[in-house]
Design a protein around this motif. Structure first.
Motif, PDB file in Angstrom:
ATOM      1  N   GLY A   1       0.839  -1.195   0.000  1.00  0.00           N
ATOM      2  CA  GLY A   1       0.000   0.000   0.000  1.00  0.00           C
ATOM      3  C   GLY A   1       0.868   1.236   0.000  1.00  0.00           C
TER       4      GLY A   1
ATOM      5  N   ALA B   1      -1.204   4.655   4.056  1.00  0.00           N
ATOM      6  CA  ALA B   1      -2.420   3.878   3.815  1.00  0.00           C
ATOM      7  C   ALA B   1      -2.884   3.131   5.059  1.00  0.00           C
ATOM      8  CB  ALA B   1      -2.187   2.879   2.680  1.00  0.00           C
TER       9      ALA B   1
ATOM     10  N   GLN C   1      -3.501  -5.904   0.540  1.00  0.00           N
ATOM     11  CA  GLN C   1      -3.297  -4.515   0.140  1.00  0.00           C
ATOM     12  C   GLN C   1      -4.156  -3.613   1.016  1.00  0.00           C
ATOM     13  OE1 GLN C   1      -5.018  -2.751  -3.526  1.00  0.00           O
ATOM     14  NE2 GLN C   1      -2.898  -2.295  -4.094  1.00  0.00           N
TER      15      GLN C   1
ATOM     16  N   HIS D   1      -5.593   0.191   1.336  1.00  0.00           N
ATOM     17  CA  HIS D   1      -5.836   1.427   0.591  1.00  0.00           C
ATOM     18  C   HIS D   1      -6.805   2.279   1.388  1.00  0.00           C
ATOM     19  CE1 HIS D   1      -6.329   4.217  -2.706  1.00  0.00           C
ATOM     20  NE2 HIS D   1      -7.643   4.022  -2.686  1.00  0.00           N
TER      21      HIS D   1
END
Length: 247
Positions: A35, A39, A194, A196
């Motif tokens: 990320g 983030a 991930q 975000h």
């Protein structure tokens, strides 16, 4: 270990850094978190390690033994390296003989033994990172959480990390880490999370990217400055391919 609807932030009136995060870390997992800066990657690591309480949601079944490797090891402590590691081993319940045997083994493996008598505050970032790694491994962790573990390490210690992770996961432990340098490709079969804007999703392995254009440069330094210059360059994120005498 499971995260269920986790929200986390650093102050009561701060914005949520993590929002409604769900995830599961299973035995034998190696999970790489990616990320952009800001983030929430490091915040997620702290939640997993139990260092940051969640504001909402639940963290269930966190292992009893968690090893935590921060991105920057705190060296402002009044101890030499060996005394510090011996103290951590006592806190973790290791006997004196087992503690010394374990410290010696990890010291050799990460090339830290020559620094055992060095005060923590005199260590470079890379050498301090080795202390941070070893203190997390003294009592074999069931979950190892590492924030940018390759950063600042010499090439030999960087090459040793995948073997450490493999041994841990083969014995039923789990490892979660961040990696902005792309070194996680050395870890074999991994899962990818991930983050975000505070939201977590699991993804397939990121698609390989075309190599950016690189240049090789040579620098000339005095002989007595070679070691410190190489260390500074690596800590700044550069790849050092070698050194040679100028003829």
């Amino acid at each position: 270990m499971r995260l269920e609807g986790v929200f986390a932030r650093y102050g009561r009136r701060d914005a949520w850094v993590l929002q409604n995060v769900d995830g599961e870390v299973r035995q034998g997992d190696t999970i790489v978190i990616t990320g952009r800066n800001g983030a929430g990657k490091s915040t997620l690591l702290r939640v997993l390690a139990g260092l940051l309480p969640v504001g909402r949601g639940k963290v269930r079944d966190r292992p009893d033994i968690v090893g935590w490797v921060p991105e920057r090891f705190p060296t402002a402590q009044p101890f030499a390296v060996l005394a510090y590691l011996q103290g951590i081993a006592r806190v973790q319940g290791l006997s004196q003989s087992l503690a010394q045997k374990t410290i010696d083994a990890w010291g050799e493996r990460f090339f830290l033994t020559p620094f055992f008598a060095t005060p923590l505050e005199e260590l470079s970032k890379g050498t301090a990172r080795k202390v941070g790694l070893i203190q997390a491994l003294l009592n074999p962790p069931q979950l190892l959480v590492m924030d940018e573990p390759w950063e600042g390490l010499d090439a030999q210690s960087q090459a040793e990390l995948p073997a450490v992770v493999e041994e841990l996961t083969k014995n039923g432990g789990s490892c979660v880490l961040t990696d902005h340098r792309g070194r996680a490709a050395d870890l074999g079969d991994v899962r990818h999370w991930q983050v975000h804007q505070g939201v977590l999703k699991e993804e397939d392995a990121p698609a390989p990217q075309e190599d950016a254009e690189h240049h090789v440069i040579e620098i000339v330094v005095r002989t007595d400055e070679v070691g410190t210059t190489v260390e500074w360059l690596r800590e700044a994120g550069y790849d050092v391919h070698g050194t040679r005498e100028r003829r």
